[in-house]
Design a protein around this motif. Sequence first.
Motif, PDB file in Angstrom:
ATOM      1  N   ALA A   7       0.835  -1.205   0.000  1.00  0.00           N
ATOM      2  CA  ALA A   7       0.000   0.000   0.000  1.00  0.00           C
ATOM      3  C   ALA A   7       0.872   1.260   0.000  1.00  0.00           C
ATOM      4  CB  ALA A   7      -0.927  -0.006   1.212  1.00  0.00           C
ATOM      5  N   GLU A 245      -5.919   2.112   0.978  1.00  0.00           N
ATOM      6  CA  GLU A 245      -6.145   1.136   2.045  1.00  0.00           C
ATOM      7  C   GLU A 245      -4.824   0.505   2.503  1.00  0.00           C
ATOM      8  OE1 GLU A 245      -9.340  -0.452   3.470  1.00  0.00           O
ATOM      9  OE2 GLU A 245      -9.657   1.691   3.121  1.00  0.00           O
ATOM     10  N   TYR A 246      -4.655   0.393   3.802  1.00  0.00           N
ATOM     11  CA  TYR A 246      -3.486  -0.218   4.447  1.00  0.00           C
ATOM     12  C   TYR A 246      -2.230   0.665   4.427  1.00  0.00           C
ATOM     13  CZ  TYR A 246      -5.818  -4.686   5.173  1.00  0.00           C
ATOM     14  OH  TYR A 246      -6.676  -5.677   5.594  1.00  0.00           O
ATOM     15  N   GLY A 266      -4.167   5.671   4.864  1.00  0.00           N
ATOM     16  CA  GLY A 266      -5.095   4.565   5.071  1.00  0.00           C
ATOM     17  C   GLY A 266      -6.206   4.843   6.057  1.00  0.00           C
ATOM     18  N   LYS A 411      -8.459  -0.372  12.992  1.00  0.00           N
ATOM     19  CA  LYS A 411      -9.182  -0.516  11.733  1.00  0.00           C
ATOM     20  C   LYS A 411      -8.776  -1.774  10.984  1.00  0.00           C
ATOM     21  CE  LYS A 411     -10.112   1.678   7.271  1.00  0.00           C
ATOM     22  NZ  LYS A 411      -9.974   2.896   6.430  1.00  0.00           N
ATOM     23  N   TYR A 412      -7.481  -2.030  10.931  1.00  0.00           N
ATOM     24  CA  TYR A 412      -6.986  -3.121  10.097  1.00  0.00           C
ATOM     25  C   TYR A 412      -6.636  -4.397  10.894  1.00  0.00           C
ATOM     26  CZ  TYR A 412      -6.738   0.412   6.428  1.00  0.00           C
ATOM     27  OH  TYR A 412      -7.051   1.385   5.519  1.00  0.00           O
TER      28      TYR A 412
END
Length: 413
Positions: A7, A245-246, A266, A411-412
């Motif tokens: 990412a 994202e990420y 992200g 979040k991840y």
Amino acid sequence: MGKIEEANEEALEKFKEAQPVATGLAKASDVIPDMDDRTFLHAGPPVEWERMSGPTRGAVIGALIFEGLADDEEEAKEIAASGDIEFDPCHDHDAVGPMAGIISPSMSVYIIENQEHGNKAYCNLNEGLGEVLRYGAYSEKVLDKLKWMEEVEAPILNSAFERSGPIDLKEIISQALHMGDDGHARDVAMSLIFLKEMAPHILETDFETKDKKKVLEFMGENQLTFLNLLMPAGKAMIDAAHGVEYSTLVTALTRNGTDFGIRVSGLPGQWFTAPAPKPDTLFFPGFKEGDQGRDIGDSAICETIGLGGFASAAAPMIVQVVGGTPDDAVARTREMREITIDEHPGFTIPFMNFRGVPIGIDTRKVVEKDIRPFINTGVAHKDPGVGGVGFGLVRAPIDCFKKALKAFADKYK
């Protein structure tokens, strides 16, 4: 390669591919997204009137008078506190503003387009140093200059842009790094290169000779003319890397004199803040320790893209003026490589064998190594109505990055 590394590589590639050009000027409320005649934009993360720093309050007061919404200081304060004005961060409207960063609806703004990705960014015009609105001053002299900039300078510049076509800002930045600029506190070469590009077109416009002469003199005497083009150029470039994202890439470092805030690619739509620190300051004559306010301005977008404090080795005189040495300047740039992911192929430093400036601030590395981003900055008086008091050096607070990293983990997973 893991998801985060992939990412970050994707985000950085978008940033490096970006091609910012200046295309002209327009009234802020006509071009800035979601801005109307009651929207006032400010530097830094969100802040309400009651918590605004002295220079931000001063700039709001001046802007309300400039807009004709208030007749004097007291009426401006009442309006600001009434809730009738919507105060929003410039960054949340594709814009950036130096120091207090106030952009009011009828102010002219530069339009910067990233030709590679299609996104745009905006910034108002630079007023010069000292007693100016962006430092929180709002005297009659300050307002008269703003009026002249709107009635004379902006129309002439816009007409010149119509003749010049898009101006390549990335190329100007690249050239100036080889001429002693850092791209934040020192923009002498950038401003003169831009003036060289624009001067023939300014002379070709149909305006009165005395007005064109004054515009050329004003731009030539102001070593920070280009800063207000560099900042939106930086935002247009780094915004292309936002929302991946990420990605742990930092896409904004900014402050409003009350809070310091960061954004992370992200984690779109979120601000991570901590109290803004006070800069180590080289004071203008007549000012002293204790006069300075806390760190302020969107101009740390320059450090976000590898310039300013990150490019200290390109302009060692900036570190020197507050007691450092050229060796210290080189050490700053090397230190910033510890918290970044890559080097910019087009922004290089001759003194470091033409290595690129460090780019891609990684939230993880900042926390892991406890190395805080280093920023060159202007310094405003702590009280409204005074103006600039000097130049300074400052570090971003670590708590912003710790909060962002926790939110990233939540979040991840």
